[in-house]
Design a protein around this motif. Structure first.
Motif, PDB file in Angstrom:
ATOM      1  N   ARG A   1       0.831   5.264   7.667  1.00  0.00           N
ATOM      2  CA  ARG A   1      -0.546   4.719   8.093  1.00  0.00           C
ATOM      3  C   ARG A   1      -1.590   6.023   7.979  1.00  0.00           C
ATOM      4  NH1 ARG A   1      -2.376   0.766  12.759  1.00  0.00           N
ATOM      5  NH2 ARG A   1      -4.340   0.174  11.792  1.00  0.00           N
ATOM      6  N   ASP A   2      -2.661   5.774   7.365  1.00  0.00           N
ATOM      7  CA  ASP A   2      -3.553   6.870   6.963  1.00  0.00           C
ATOM      8  C   ASP A   2      -4.441   7.317   8.063  1.00  0.00           C
ATOM      9  OD1 ASP A   2      -5.472   8.622   5.799  1.00  0.00           O
ATOM     10  OD2 ASP A   2      -6.641   7.206   4.627  1.00  0.00           O
ATOM     11  N   PRO A   3      -4.326   8.407   8.842  1.00  0.00           N
ATOM     12  CA  PRO A   3      -5.196   8.575  10.098  1.00  0.00           C
ATOM     13  C   PRO A   3      -6.581   8.638   9.891  1.00  0.00           C
ATOM     14  CG  PRO A   3      -3.935  10.531   9.494  1.00  0.00           C
ATOM     15  CD  PRO A   3      -3.320   9.479   8.304  1.00  0.00           C
ATOM     16  N   HIS A   4      -6.955   9.039   8.835  1.00  0.00           N
ATOM     17  CA  HIS A   4      -8.145   9.356   8.457  1.00  0.00           C
ATOM     18  C   HIS A   4      -9.150   8.184   7.785  1.00  0.00           C
ATOM     19  CE1 HIS A   4      -7.069  13.487   8.807  1.00  0.00           C
ATOM     20  NE2 HIS A   4      -6.137  13.423   7.840  1.00  0.00           N
ATOM     21  N   ALA A   5      -8.536   7.046   7.957  1.00  0.00           N
ATOM     22  CA  ALA A   5      -9.254   5.509   7.350  1.00  0.00           C
ATOM     23  C   ALA A   5     -10.502   5.363   8.284  1.00  0.00           C
ATOM     24  CB  ALA A   5      -8.264   4.549   7.180  1.00  0.00           C
ATOM     25  N   ARG A   6     -10.435   5.658   9.568  1.00  0.00           N
ATOM     26  CA  ARG A   6     -11.453   5.323  10.373  1.00  0.00           C
ATOM     27  C   ARG A   6     -12.677   5.858   9.934  1.00  0.00           C
ATOM     28  NH1 ARG A   6     -10.319   4.168  16.477  1.00  0.00           N
ATOM     29  NH2 ARG A   6      -9.330   2.454  15.499  1.00  0.00           N
TER      30      ARG A   6
ATOM     31  N   LYS B   1      -4.503   3.803   0.978  1.00  0.00           N
ATOM     32  CA  LYS B   1      -4.392   5.292   0.524  1.00  0.00           C
ATOM     33  C   LYS B   1      -5.727   5.787   0.304  1.00  0.00           C
ATOM     34  CE  LYS B   1      -2.724   6.808  -3.717  1.00  0.00           C
ATOM     35  NZ  LYS B   1      -3.375   7.766  -3.884  1.00  0.00           N
ATOM     36  N   PRO B   2      -6.231   6.793   0.629  1.00  0.00           N
ATOM     37  CA  PRO B   2      -7.395   7.348  -0.182  1.00  0.00           C
ATOM     38  C   PRO B   2      -7.417   7.775  -1.569  1.00  0.00           C
ATOM     39  CG  PRO B   2      -6.232   9.177   1.104  1.00  0.00           C
ATOM     40  CD  PRO B   2      -5.482   7.877   1.366  1.00  0.00           C
ATOM     41  N   PRO B   3      -8.448   7.772  -2.419  1.00  0.00           N
ATOM     42  CA  PRO B   3      -8.275   8.121  -3.581  1.00  0.00           C
ATOM     43  C   PRO B   3      -7.592   9.580  -3.705  1.00  0.00           C
ATOM     44  CG  PRO B   3     -10.520   7.671  -3.020  1.00  0.00           C
ATOM     45  CD  PRO B   3      -9.769   7.541  -1.847  1.00  0.00           C
ATOM     46  N   GLY B   4      -6.998   9.947  -4.974  1.00  0.00           N
ATOM     47  CA  GLY B   4      -6.352  10.964  -4.930  1.00  0.00           C
ATOM     48  C   GLY B   4      -4.755  11.316  -4.787  1.00  0.00           C
ATOM     49  N   VAL B   5      -4.238  12.555  -4.763  1.00  0.00           N
ATOM     50  CA  VAL B   5      -2.845  12.717  -4.438  1.00  0.00           C
ATOM     51  C   VAL B   5      -2.827  13.098  -2.772  1.00  0.00           C
ATOM     52  CG1 VAL B   5      -0.768  14.181  -4.904  1.00  0.00           C
ATOM     53  CG2 VAL B   5      -2.695  13.565  -6.772  1.00  0.00           C
ATOM     54  N   ARG B   6      -1.684  12.449  -2.369  1.00  0.00           N
ATOM     55  CA  ARG B   6      -1.770  12.707  -0.806  1.00  0.00           C
ATOM     56  C   ARG B   6      -0.454  13.568  -0.641  1.00  0.00           C
ATOM     57  NH1 ARG B   6       0.005   6.786   1.111  1.00  0.00           N
ATOM     58  NH2 ARG B   6       1.020   6.711  -0.894  1.00  0.00           N
TER      59      ARG B   6
ATOM     60  N   GLY C   1       1.314   5.713  -4.816  1.00  0.00           N
ATOM     61  CA  GLY C   1       0.173   4.956  -4.129  1.00  0.00           C
ATOM     62  C   GLY C   1       0.780   3.650  -3.744  1.00  0.00           C
ATOM     63  N   HIS C   2       2.043   3.586  -3.708  1.00  0.00           N
ATOM     64  CA  HIS C   2       2.505   2.245  -3.200  1.00  0.00           C
ATOM     65  C   HIS C   2       2.273   2.122  -1.321  1.00  0.00           C
ATOM     66  CE1 HIS C   2       4.598   1.371  -6.705  1.00  0.00           C
ATOM     67  NE2 HIS C   2       5.368   2.661  -6.718  1.00  0.00           N
ATOM     68  N   THR C   3       1.555   1.097  -1.088  1.00  0.00           N
ATOM     69  CA  THR C   3       1.090   0.925   0.278  1.00  0.00           C
ATOM     70  C   THR C   3       1.265  -0.268   0.816  1.00  0.00           C
ATOM     71  OG1 THR C   3      -1.010   0.588  -0.257  1.00  0.00           O
ATOM     72  CG2 THR C   3      -0.517   3.092   0.196  1.00  0.00           C
ATOM     73  N   ILE C   4       1.193  -0.536   2.054  1.00  0.00           N
ATOM     74  CA  ILE C   4       1.226  -1.853   2.698  1.00  0.00           C
ATOM     75  C   ILE C   4       0.134  -2.728   1.841  1.00  0.00           C
ATOM     76  CG2 ILE C   4       1.141  -3.436   4.630  1.00  0.00           C
ATOM     77  CD1 ILE C   4       3.838  -1.992   4.534  1.00  0.00           C
ATOM     78  N   ALA C   5      -1.104  -2.008   1.945  1.00  0.00           N
ATOM     79  CA  ALA C   5      -2.370  -3.037   1.230  1.00  0.00           C
ATOM     80  C   ALA C   5      -2.196  -2.998   0.007  1.00  0.00           C
ATOM     81  CB  ALA C   5      -3.526  -2.077   1.612  1.00  0.00           C
ATOM     82  N   GLY C   6      -1.652  -2.279  -0.869  1.00  0.00           N
ATOM     83  CA  GLY C   6      -1.397  -2.413  -2.233  1.00  0.00           C
ATOM     84  C   GLY C   6      -0.516  -3.577  -2.669  1.00  0.00           C
ATOM     85  N   TRP C   7       0.538  -3.645  -1.978  1.00  0.00           N
ATOM     86  CA  TRP C   7       1.923  -4.554  -2.118  1.00  0.00           C
ATOM     87  C   TRP C   7       1.305  -5.943  -1.779  1.00  0.00           C
ATOM     88  CZ3 TRP C   7       4.946  -4.425  -5.861  1.00  0.00           C
ATOM     89  CH2 TRP C   7       5.389  -3.138  -6.275  1.00  0.00           C
TER      90      TRP C   7
END
Length: 141
Positions: free
Chosen positions: A77-82, A62-67, A7-13
């Motif tokens: 980047r998560d394409p489904h965030a919008r 990242k969305p909840p759960g496993v990617r 789950g390491h993401t730009i938002a998280g860090w």
């Protein structure tokens, strides 16, 4: 790289870094007995939550759960965030992810995530058999 999505993401860090700064400022405020510094530190921590939330909504979380494995990179980047993630509290707070429910659309079950016994979760796996002793895998063997 590890065997599973951490789950390491730009938002998280970014959220962790800003929270660390806010916690440090509040800690210094406690050490020097300054209510103003403690307050400033707590405001910075609150801003960290807001910054992380905004980055998540713009697709850098990242969305909840496993990617899927191809989305494990930190800069993907998560394409489904919008549209919003179905079980994401942050998306629900932003008013995303509920449009289909309000419009009366049919609910479709998401991909199945199960453990394969090695500590790794398998997305889209089929459960073969029945009961507590069911075989778990990507299909019948």
């Amino acid at each position: 790289m590890s065997l599973y999505d951490e789950g390491h993401t730009i938002a998280g860090w970014t959220g962790v870094a800003v929270t660390a700064v806010g916690g440090s400022v509040a800690g210094v405020g406690v050490c020097v007995s300054s209510g103003a510094l403690v307050s400033v530190g707590l405001v910075i921590v609150a801003l960290a939550a807001l910054v992380t939330w905004v980055l998540h909504l713009t697709g850098w979380g990242k969305p909840p759960g496993v990617r899927p494995r191809e989305e494990w990179g930190m800069r993907v980047r998560d394409p489904h965030a919008r549209d919003g993630h179905p079980e994401c509290l942050g998306c629900r707070l932003a008013g995303r992810g509920r449009a289909g429910v309000r419009a009366g659309a049919l609910s479709v079950a998401g991909p199945t995530v199960v453990s394969d016994g090695t500590g790794m979760e398998v997305r889209g796996a089929a459960v073969v058999g029945a009961g507590a002793r069911a075989d778990v895998g990507r299909g019948a063997s």
